[in-house]
Design a protein around this motif. Structure first.
Motif, PDB file in Angstrom:
ATOM      1  N   UNK A 122       0.836  -1.208   0.000  1.00 41.11           N
ATOM      2  CA  UNK A 122       0.000   0.000   0.000  1.00 41.11           C
ATOM      3  C   UNK A 122       0.870   1.257   0.000  1.00 41.11           C
ATOM      4  N   UNK A 123       1.938   1.219   0.786  1.00 45.12           N
ATOM      5  CA  UNK A 123       2.823   2.381   0.898  1.00 45.12           C
ATOM      6  C   UNK A 123       3.466   2.700  -0.453  1.00 45.12           C
ATOM      7  N   UNK A 158       2.267   1.986  -3.440  1.00 38.74           N
ATOM      8  CA  UNK A 158       1.238   2.547  -4.332  1.00 38.74           C
ATOM      9  C   UNK A 158       0.955   3.999  -3.968  1.00 38.74           C
ATOM     10  N   UNK A 159       0.857   4.255  -2.668  1.00 37.91           N
ATOM     11  CA  UNK A 159       0.574   5.611  -2.178  1.00 37.91           C
ATOM     12  C   UNK A 159       1.661   6.584  -2.649  1.00 37.91           C
ATOM     13  N   UNK A 163       3.580   6.338  -5.236  1.00 36.69           N
ATOM     14  CA  UNK A 163       3.456   6.565  -6.685  1.00 36.69           C
ATOM     15  C   UNK A 163       2.282   7.498  -6.964  1.00 36.69           C
ATOM     16  N   UNK A 164       1.186   7.305  -6.214  1.00 31.06           N
ATOM     17  CA  UNK A 164       0.002   8.146  -6.411  1.00 31.06           C
ATOM     18  C   UNK A 164       0.316   9.609  -6.121  1.00 31.06           C
ATOM     19  N   UNK A 165       1.190   9.818  -5.142  1.00 28.69           N
ATOM     20  CA  UNK A 165       1.530  11.196  -4.788  1.00 28.69           C
ATOM     21  C   UNK A 165       2.290  11.888  -5.915  1.00 28.69           C
TER      22      UNK A 165
END
Lengths: 276, 276
Positions: free
Chosen positions: A265-266, A268-269, A271-273
């Motif tokens: 999750x971290x 992905x988070x 990358x999303x940022x």
């Protein structure tokens, strides 16, 4: 300043119509003729001021300076081949299809002034009823020239999209299709599948998360099955990549492995940022 | 009109802090004491006016009329068991955790005035810095009473959430967890996996579709791995349902079966339209 005396738009839906309207508003085109499979769309486009005239015959392209192919992706090549023999040599032809390899390889040899374009400004709200002059403002437009692309035409179309307010990105048709498979076609495939999976009787207890993550599943089914099929070659492996990621997450969950789960999750988070 | 003389909020993040702020603004609480693992969060909550005082010892619950458990889901039961012996008999205790079966089955017997709550008002923007008094306005709040739940306490907590501007839905903890597995936890698992699958070097060519469908993957990794694990029993089969839907779509694409593909998308689109 006028860029084109006569513009013919084939397909006066959201993209074609909004382009026509922006051309008219900015006085970039002398006369704009529009065609639509649905007369209702053509009439709506005319009423919105996106076109001066509803075209009667494709012979309208004979003296056109710019032809815009903005029909659903399945029919772009057919229309291009229909007008190919009619247009003048200096005519620039652009399409706005969501995948580029097939279209560009077929049309860049057949039509000297052809430039493949993909304005990333579609919406789940399609059709002439949603036409707006600033649709492309702040959006991206990918141009996919190839070896035989005419430099002068490319320059002019770059300028056109900049005047529409779009940021222009140039890349090969192959690279375009590989990237869009992940950043547009895969999210749509995922959103449609997610919506498909949620039992309808559960919908009354949901919030912004489901809402946002499935917004694009309200997109037109016929248009999107065409887009998926047009980029099948790259979309299939993109779906496989996603499936692998989901299996990793599911496995960590199944094994109650909190450390691995949090790491997934971290990452992905983070990358999303970057996406902003 | 005051509903509670003394309120203790354990966990003054986005949810706990916003609840405190709304209680204060509407003069529903006499004194609000807040606890936070991170002193920074507690100070931010105090500065925002969400709490009157930063708590020093959990003994503060002794004469509380309402205790709000708004810590990450892993720690809710621990805190509840820590205060269980301290609170007075008439004290109402609520939690705001995203899954309910485990918490409610553990606490509804231990604490007579316990009401399981799940306000669907979280956000990828967590923490006291994002506290706002109208966070719950227009949102849903699910209450999950069980057989032994005190009717008077339930009535009072229903009223509390209504005063927060939330629409209250009552269902069993089991039903809650089954539904939220699909409408909240699955979309998060999918968004994290989607973001994980997109190569970082492709992110510069994307638009609203990717943006919206992955917004929730910017959520806190530690909080969400706790939520996933807390509802593992229902989330695992929800992921499997989604995987089946994606495989159907992929198969139709692989076989170039446009009719089936369009039917899959159309059915998802129709369901999405019900979501509004």
């Amino acid at each position: 300043m006028k860029m084109f005396n006569k513009v013919v738009i084939i397909g006066t839906g959201l993209i074609g119509g909004s382009l026509g309207l922006a051309l008219k508003k900015q006085h970039l085109a002398g006369r704009v003729i529009g065609f639509s499979r649905q007369q209702k769309n053509a009439r709506l486009a005319k009423r919105a001021g996106a076109i001066d005239e509803i075209g009667v015959s494709l012979d309208a392209v004979v003296d056109a300076d710019l032809v815009v192919l903005a029909t659903p992706i399945d029919t772009i090549i057919d229309f291009a081949l229909k007008i190919e023999k009619k247009i003048k040599k200096s005519c620039i032809v652009i399409d706005v299809g969501s995948s580029k390899e097939n279209i560009v390889s077929r049309l860049s040899t057949a039509i000297p002034g052809f430039i493949g374009c993909h304005p990333l400004a579609g919406s789940e709200k399609k059709g002439a009823a949603n036409i707006k002059p600033d649709l492309f403002k702040g959006s991206l437009c990918v141009l996919t020239p190839v070896k035989q692309t005419d430099k002068h035409s490319l320059h002019k179309i770059k300028l056109l999209w900049k005047k529409m307010g779009a940021k222009v990105i140039v890349c090969t048709p192959l690279k375009h299709d590989q990237i869009l498979a992940f950043t547009s076609h895969l999210p749509h495939a995922v959103a449609f599948s997610l919506m498909g999976a949620v039992p309808v009787e559960f919908l009354h207890i949901s919030s912004g998360g489901l809402n946002d993550s499935t917004r694009i599943s309200a997109s037109d089914a016929n248009l999107w099955s065409q887009i998926f099929l047009s980029n099948r070659k790259h979309l299939l492996p993109a779906i496989s990549s996603f499936q692998k990621k989901l299996i990793e997450l599911k496995l960590a969950l199944d094994k109650k492995d909190k450390a691995v789960l949090t790491k997934i999750l971290e990452s992905a988070k983070k990358k999303r940022e970057k996406l902003g």
